[in-house]
Design a protein around this motif. Structure first.
Motif, mmCIF file in Angstrom:
data_model
loop_
_atom_site.group_PDB
_atom_site.id
_atom_site.type_symbol
_atom_site.label_atom_id
_atom_site.label_comp_id
_atom_site.label_asym_id
_atom_site.label_seq_id
_atom_site.Cartn_x
_atom_site.Cartn_y
_atom_site.Cartn_z
ATOM 1 N N ASN A 95 0.877 -1.166 0.000
ATOM 2 C CA ASN A 95 0.000 0.000 0.000
ATOM 3 C C ASN A 95 0.916 1.218 0.000
ATOM 4 O O ASN A 95 1.374 1.667 1.045
ATOM 5 C CB ASN A 95 -0.899 0.010 1.233
ATOM 6 N N LYS A 96 1.213 1.726 -1.179
ATOM 7 C CA LYS A 96 2.243 2.769 -1.274
ATOM 8 C C LYS A 96 1.820 4.060 -0.603
ATOM 9 O O LYS A 96 2.643 4.923 -0.326
ATOM 10 C CB LYS A 96 2.593 3.038 -2.738
ATOM 11 N N GLY A 97 0.519 4.201 -0.352
ATOM 12 C CA GLY A 97 0.031 5.411 0.311
ATOM 13 C C GLY A 97 0.064 5.318 1.826
ATOM 14 O O GLY A 97 -0.339 6.250 2.504
ATOM 15 N N LEU A 98 0.526 4.200 2.363
ATOM 16 C CA LEU A 98 0.661 4.093 3.824
ATOM 17 C C LEU A 98 2.013 4.664 4.209
ATOM 18 O O LEU A 98 3.047 4.148 3.781
ATOM 19 C CB LEU A 98 0.571 2.643 4.283
ATOM 20 N N ALA A 99 1.985 5.731 4.973
ATOM 21 C CA ALA A 99 3.215 6.454 5.249
ATOM 22 C C ALA A 99 3.306 6.745 6.740
ATOM 23 O O ALA A 99 2.567 6.182 7.539
ATOM 24 C CB ALA A 99 3.246 7.727 4.424
ATOM 25 N N GLY A 100 4.211 7.637 7.080
ATOM 26 C CA GLY A 100 4.384 7.965 8.489
ATOM 27 C C GLY A 100 5.290 6.958 9.174
ATOM 28 O O GLY A 100 5.843 6.066 8.533
ATOM 29 N N SER A 101 5.425 7.106 10.477
ATOM 30 C CA SER A 101 6.348 6.228 11.181
ATOM 31 C C SER A 101 5.608 4.990 11.687
ATOM 32 O O SER A 101 4.387 4.949 11.699
ATOM 33 C CB SER A 101 7.003 6.984 12.335
ATOM 34 N N VAL A 674 4.430 14.072 10.149
ATOM 35 C CA VAL A 674 5.402 14.887 10.879
ATOM 36 C C VAL A 674 4.658 15.973 11.655
ATOM 37 O O VAL A 674 4.895 16.197 12.837
ATOM 38 C CB VAL A 674 6.432 15.509 9.907
ATOM 39 N N LEU A 675 3.712 16.632 10.965
ATOM 40 C CA LEU A 675 2.959 17.701 11.627
ATOM 41 C C LEU A 675 2.174 17.166 12.818
ATOM 42 O O LEU A 675 2.004 17.851 13.818
ATOM 43 C CB LEU A 675 1.997 18.356 10.642
ATOM 44 N N SER A 676 1.707 15.920 12.694
ATOM 45 C CA SER A 676 0.885 15.395 13.770
ATOM 46 C C SER A 676 1.717 15.145 15.014
ATOM 47 O O SER A 676 1.190 14.953 16.089
ATOM 48 C CB SER A 676 0.188 14.105 13.323
ATOM 49 N N ARG A 677 3.033 15.135 14.854
ATOM 50 C CA ARG A 677 3.886 14.949 16.022
ATOM 51 C C ARG A 677 4.327 16.283 16.613
ATOM 52 O O ARG A 677 5.110 16.335 17.541
ATOM 53 C CB ARG A 677 5.118 14.121 15.626
ATOM 54 N N VAL A 678 3.850 17.382 16.019
ATOM 55 C CA VAL A 678 4.266 18.705 16.448
ATOM 56 C C VAL A 678 3.128 19.348 17.240
ATOM 57 O O VAL A 678 2.071 19.606 16.684
ATOM 58 C CB VAL A 678 4.616 19.551 15.208
ATOM 59 N N VAL A 684 0.313 26.712 15.231
ATOM 60 C CA VAL A 684 -1.028 26.383 14.772
ATOM 61 C C VAL A 684 -1.111 24.870 14.645
ATOM 62 O O VAL A 684 -0.247 24.249 14.031
ATOM 63 C CB VAL A 684 -1.306 27.046 13.412
ATOM 64 N N SER A 685 -2.128 24.264 15.245
ATOM 65 C CA SER A 685 -2.143 22.806 15.200
ATOM 66 C C SER A 685 -3.007 22.287 14.059
ATOM 67 O O SER A 685 -3.960 22.928 13.631
ATOM 68 C CB SER A 685 -2.578 22.228 16.550
ATOM 69 N N LEU A 686 -2.604 21.124 13.610
ATOM 70 C CA LEU A 686 -3.277 20.481 12.488
ATOM 71 C C LEU A 686 -4.443 19.658 13.039
ATOM 72 O O LEU A 686 -4.254 18.795 13.881
ATOM 73 C CB LEU A 686 -2.277 19.567 11.776
ATOM 74 N N VAL A 687 -5.626 19.949 12.547
ATOM 75 C CA VAL A 687 -6.808 19.231 13.008
ATOM 76 C C VAL A 687 -7.011 17.965 12.181
ATOM 77 O O VAL A 687 -7.404 16.929 12.677
ATOM 78 C CB VAL A 687 -8.052 20.139 12.913
ATOM 79 N N GLY A 688 -6.727 18.075 10.891
ATOM 80 C CA GLY A 688 -6.943 16.905 10.038
ATOM 81 C C GLY A 688 -6.486 17.173 8.619
ATOM 82 O O GLY A 688 -5.821 18.166 8.340
ATOM 83 N N ASP A 769 2.102 27.829 8.957
ATOM 84 C CA ASP A 769 2.706 27.579 7.642
ATOM 85 C C ASP A 769 4.010 26.805 7.682
ATOM 86 O O ASP A 769 4.663 26.682 6.666
ATOM 87 C CB ASP A 769 2.953 28.884 6.873
ATOM 88 N N PHE A 770 4.376 26.265 8.842
ATOM 89 C CA PHE A 770 5.603 25.463 8.854
ATOM 90 C C PHE A 770 5.371 24.117 8.203
ATOM 91 O O PHE A 770 6.291 23.368 7.972
ATOM 92 C CB PHE A 770 6.117 25.281 10.282
ATOM 93 N N GLY A 771 4.126 23.817 7.870
ATOM 94 C CA GLY A 771 3.821 22.541 7.234
ATOM 95 C C GLY A 771 4.457 22.406 5.876
ATOM 96 O O GLY A 771 4.666 21.315 5.381
ATOM 97 N N LEU A 772 4.778 23.502 5.261
ATOM 98 C CA LEU A 772 5.386 23.407 3.939
ATOM 99 C C LEU A 772 6.889 23.296 4.043
ATOM 100 O O LEU A 772 7.575 23.225 3.052
ATOM 101 C CB LEU A 772 4.982 24.610 3.090
ATOM 102 N N SER A 773 7.400 23.271 5.269
ATOM 103 C CA SER A 773 8.829 23.065 5.428
ATOM 104 C C SER A 773 9.087 21.576 5.434
ATOM 105 O O SER A 773 8.222 20.801 5.791
ATOM 106 C CB SER A 773 9.297 23.639 6.752
ATOM 107 N N LYS A 774 10.254 21.214 5.038
ATOM 108 C CA LYS A 774 10.612 19.792 5.066
ATOM 109 C C LYS A 774 11.361 19.510 6.346
ATOM 110 O O LYS A 774 12.216 20.281 6.738
ATOM 111 C CB LYS A 774 11.519 19.463 3.874
#
Ligand code: NAG
Ligand code: NAG
Length: 930
Positions: A95-101, A674-678, A684-688, A769-774
């Motif tokens: 499942n190539k779309g399964l990502a994250g840690s 990554v954002l979900s771990r921040v 600003v937090s990511l809701v979804g 807007d840090f979400g666009l940072s790598k």
């Protein structure tokens, strides 16, 4: 008490307990599903066991196996998996779309015997909790993006049979036990060490191998291993395949390697091995020997080469061989390939009378051969750059052979290929149009090298078909395609598997075929050696996605129960939901790097623990009124931003990607992970998120008071006095410090500016807007390349030279924001940069640039110290700028000196709200903001 009343209460309770017991796992399955898109349409109904959800198998109403292979799942594996405590098999391969840690919660699955996550897009380190799976027998995590070290705890897995970590980015040494910590030397029952194509380094510990081991495959190729080959390797008597090629190994080959008498394939090429050629004469069943490209002492071809009667392949180029080529070499019964180029072989080349008929390639280019005894032969002979070619320049063996087109594809089975196939359909070997399942088989160490022999392909085909048949899979035929090349390190075959009985496979059929490969249930003939398979995404499922995202609602569960216990059940379920939420929150906390958050070490802000969830397009469409233009609150490099209200009443900002800015789904998911771990109160937090319908959207918490820029320009109607400005800038600095110092790997914002610092109801700064940072990868921890190249006026001057954003680039941009805070001017105004404007004013009258809104009673001393910090942030040379943590301390000191508590709540009294409060402690926005 009346017995009837007791019964009336107790019976429903028992029933409810039973029902809840039954649905215990469904709660966690649903939590898992919440983080997945493209869920199987069959996942509806209240009972994953009874209703036969695709890929879920149960025993006594508990989930024991999840097999969802190659069905295009997208998202990540949430920590809720750890609650399915009866799980024995988890296979989410291809499942190539399964990502994250990979969640550390996996370590709670005490009954797990098989964990297969092959060919997904998982990243990050392998959790050490993998070592607490006492029943684990196969651990196949190959072909992902895992990084970091191999956890020593894997050495605890005493039942482990297969350990496949190949094709990742794992680094560091191979762990061995030290009396305190376990190591891989304790894996006495493991047959397979597949670690190829990683970044493993250090010496191969001699302790790694011992005579108690039962290893048959040791594949360490294509890493960065150094040092010598340990003599203990000779103790692993059962070894059949050894690949150590493409490392940095040096020193002598230990002589006891000759004890490995069961060895069939030996690859030592492309190292820096020294000393004499080893004596391998005891390896009587050796098929494949490759010692090419090493630094051996120059020697003649040892006579024992010719005694290896099972040899098909001898690869000895660039090994310092000299002297004459013994005629026996060509008489080895099954020899197919002899590659001896780039040596100093001399004399006359003669195959003799009884050379082997299986000989296909003889490459002796770049040697000193002076004559060749012509005999009729069918082998491809190369003598380019030998003295003999000075005399016989016209002979074919003196010329580079034409690129032989030795590709293979399965022919039609006595029929005429269909010509009426529609787009994406392919004519099968039985000449029927269909949508095949495709994938790639990689044989990592075959015993042969004549890849033009069609017998190879027909034997793959027939072994595969019989495997499909015995597993009752509806496969009509298999077509193979291969372009073998001598320069490839593996034998790669592309597969097309055609359905029988229809044009398409269903999800569960694909999943079962995929599982045949991921579980190594399919066994090719033994001469093919170890293999790995990668399935391609299948887009033609026969069971189209009906009823997508239909969650099992409480109503469904209640609907299935008898009326009398509805209330009791309801209470139970309500309790269960609270429990589930708590467990899920706990799971999330285990998932984050803050599980052991220590408020004394950080800056005192405890992170919130909430994971982002996946939204459907319809949900987001509904909460933005069909993305109506009036819901739009801005646009950026990423796309449009909309304000929306979730059904819960929460206000959110939804960023919808523009077509041009769309990342691959996998990149997108990884970023979300990554954002979900921040989590930080000044970020600003990511809701979804949503990937539904191919549209990438990010859902953030909404900051009601707009950006710092709005307020500085008087657009928000909020008056920012000096104290408030200090509180806001301190919050922003803490947010950035957190990204730099407390997130692992660190995140460089790379677009710090006053429009990216948002203000919530209480005027707390929220960096956005840090979400666009790598995030920084392991390989380049100090540097990062970004999508966004910053904003004019804020960009680090060093960036123009290096094209690299660093933490110090953020510090520079932050210094500009500090100057904006004082002056309320744009970074570039009338062609003048703000740094120059402020510097010039320092020489004349500093007050003339200070924003009058700050107030006249301002402590000028504190203001000067503040400007001083800002100037150090905008130093031209990055190494002269302070770190974000220093900036935080400086601002705190200034605040303390000014009599402001840096840890006090932000603006909290109506008095400090300036001129436009409604007396309700609620900020009112001026009409301009609306
Ligand atoms: C071939 O090389 C060997 C060793 O390098 C040397 O002793 C021998 O004389 C050479 N033979 C010929 C025919 O050149
Ligand atoms: C092809 O391989 C098979 C099995 O290895 C062997 O028996 C056969 O002789 C080979 N054919 C050719 C043309 O080399």
């Amino acid at each position: 008490m009346n017995i009837r009343i007791v019964l009336l209460v107790v019976l429903p309770l028992i029933y409810a307990l039973f029902a809840c017991g039954q649905s215990q796992d469904i709660v966690y399955l649903q939590a898992l599903m919440d983080s997945w898109q493209n869920r199987p349409p069959s996942w509806v109904g209240s009972d994953p066991c009874g209703d036969k959800w695709d890929g879920i198998f149960c025993n006594d109403s508990r989930v024991t196996s999840i097999t969802l292979v190659n069905i295009n799942l997208m998202g990540f594996l949430s920590g809720d998996i750890g609650q399915l405590s009866e799980l024995q098999l988890l296979d989410l391969s291809y499942n190539k779309g399964l990502a994250g840690s990979l969640t550390p919660e996996i370590g709670k699955l005490k009954k797990l015997a098989h964990l297969h996550l092959i060919g997904c897009s998982f990243i990050g380190p392998l959790p050490h909790t993998l070592g607490s799976l006492p029943q684990l027998s196969s651990l196949s995590l190959n072909a992902n993006g895992f990084s970091g070290p191999i956890p020593p705890s894997i050495g605890n897995l005493s039942k482990l049979f297969v350990l496949d970590l190949a094709d990742n980015m794992l680094s560091g040494p191979i762990p061995v036990s030290d009396g305190v910590n376990p190591g891989l030397d304790l894996l006495f029952n493991t047959r397979h060490f597949h670690f190829g194509n990683n970044r493993l380094s250090g010496e191969i510990p001699s302790q790694l191998f011992n005579s108690n081991m039962t290893l048959i495959h040791v594949l360490f190729e294509d890493n960065q291993l150094t040092g010598t080959i340990p003599f203990t390797l000779g103790l692993v008597q059962k070894l059949e395949v050894l690949r150590l090629d493409r490392n940095l190994l040096s020193g002598h080959i230990p002589s006891n390697i000759n004890c490995l008498t069961l060895l069939r394939q030996l690859y030592l090429s492309n190292n820096k091995l020294e000393g004499p050629l080893p004596d391998l004469s005891s390896m009587t069943i050796l098929n494949y020997l490759d010692m090419s490209n090493n630094s051996f002492e120059s020697s003649e071809i040892p006579p024992w080469f010719s005694s290896l009667q099972s040899l098909t392949t001898l690869m000895m180029h660039d090994t310092g061989l000299k002297g004459e080529v013994p005629v026996d070499l060509f008489h080895i019964p099954h020899i197919e390939t002899l590659v001896l180029r780039n040596n100093r072989l001399n004399g006359t080349l003669d195959f003799g009378d009884s050379y082997s008929e299986s000989l296909k390639l003889i490459d002796m280019s770049n040697n000193l051969i002076s004559a060749f005894v012509q005999r009729s032969h069918s082998a491809n002979l190369m003598l380019i750059n030998n003295p003999v070619c000075k005399l016989e320049a016209t002979e074919t063996y003196c010329h580079q052979p034409k690129e032989s087109n030795s590709s293979y594809s399965t022919p039609s089975n006595n029929c005429i290929p269909a010509t009426t196939c529609s787009l994406d359909q392919i004519s099968s070997p039985n000449c029927k149009c269909a949508y095949p399942y495709t994938g790639t088989l990689t044989f990592k160490a075959p015993s042969f090298s004549d890849l033009g022999n069609s017998t190879i392909y027909t034997s793959i085909q027939s072994s595969m078909m019989s495997s499909f048949e015995s597993n009752r899979l509806p496969v009509d035929s298999v077509s193979l395609l291969s372009h073998p090349s001598m320069s490839s390190y593996y034998f790669v075959v592309n597969l097309e598997i055609f359905p029988s009985g229809g044009e398409r496979f269903s999800r569960s059929e694909i999943s079962m075929i995929g599982f045949l490969f991921s579980s190594q249930t399919y066994r090719p003939p033994s001469s093919f050696g170890p293999y790995s398979f990668l399935g391609n995404t299948y887009l033609f499922f026969s069971d189209a996605e009906k009823g997508k995202h239909k969650m099992v609602s409480i109503g469904v569960i209640i609907g299935g129960s008898v009326g009398g216990c509805v209330l009791v059940l309801l209470l139970f379920i309500a309790g269960l939901h609270v429990y589930r939420k708590r467990r899920a929150e706990k799971a999330t906390s285990m998932n984050t790097p803050f599980a052991s958050w220590d408020p004394d070490k950080g800056n005192g802000d405890k992170p919130q623990l909430k994971g982002p969830r996946s939204f459907t397009f319809e949900e987001l469409n509904a909460c933005t009124n069909n993305f109506t233009p009036t819901a739009s609150i801005g646009s950026g490099g990423y796309g449009m931003v909309y304000r929306g209200t979730l059904p819960s009443g929460q206000l959110v900002a939804i960023k919808r990607a523009q077509h041009g800015s769309i990342q691959s789904g996998v990149e997108f998911i990884n970023e979300i992970e990554v954002l979900s771990r921040v989590h930080h109160k000044n970020l600003v937090s990511l809701v979804g998120f949503s990937l539904d319908a191919g549209k990438q959207m990010l859902v953030y918490e909404y900051a009601v008071n707009g950006s710092l820029k709005d307020s500085l320009l008087g657009r928000s109607g909020i008056r920012l006095d000096w104290t408030r400005r200090l509180q806001i800038i301190l919050g922003a600095a803490r947010g950035l410090q957190y990204l730099h110092d407390l997130v692992d790997p660190p995140i460089i914002h790379s677009d710090v500016k006053s429009t990216n610092i948002l203000l919530d109801t209480h005027l707390n700064a929220k960096v956005s807007d840090f979400g666009l940072s790598k995030p920084l990868g392991d390989s380049n921890r100090a540097l990062v390349t970004t999508h966004v190249k910053g904003t004019v006026g804020y960009i680090d001057p060093e960036y123009y030279v290096t094209q690299q954003m660093t933490k110090k680039s953020d510090v520079y941009s932050f210094g500009i924001v500090m100057l904006e805070l004082i002056t309320a001017r744009n970074p570039v105004d009338n062609g003048k940069h703000i740094v120059r404007v402020v510097k010039e004013s320092m020489d004349r009258n500093f007050r003339e640039v200070v924003d009058p809104t700050i107030g006249l009673s301002i402590d000028l001393h504190g203001l000067e110290r503040f400007v001083d910090v800002a100037f150090r942030c905008v130093e031209k040379a990055g190494n002269r700028r302070p770190k974000m943590s220093d900036v935080v301390k400086e601002i705190e000191n200034i605040m303390e000196a000014t009599g402001v508590n840096p840890n006090g709540e932000s603006a909290s009294t109506s008095e400090s709200y300036g001129w436009e409060t409604n007396g309700n402690n609620q900020l009112e926005r001026s009409p301009l903001y609306m």
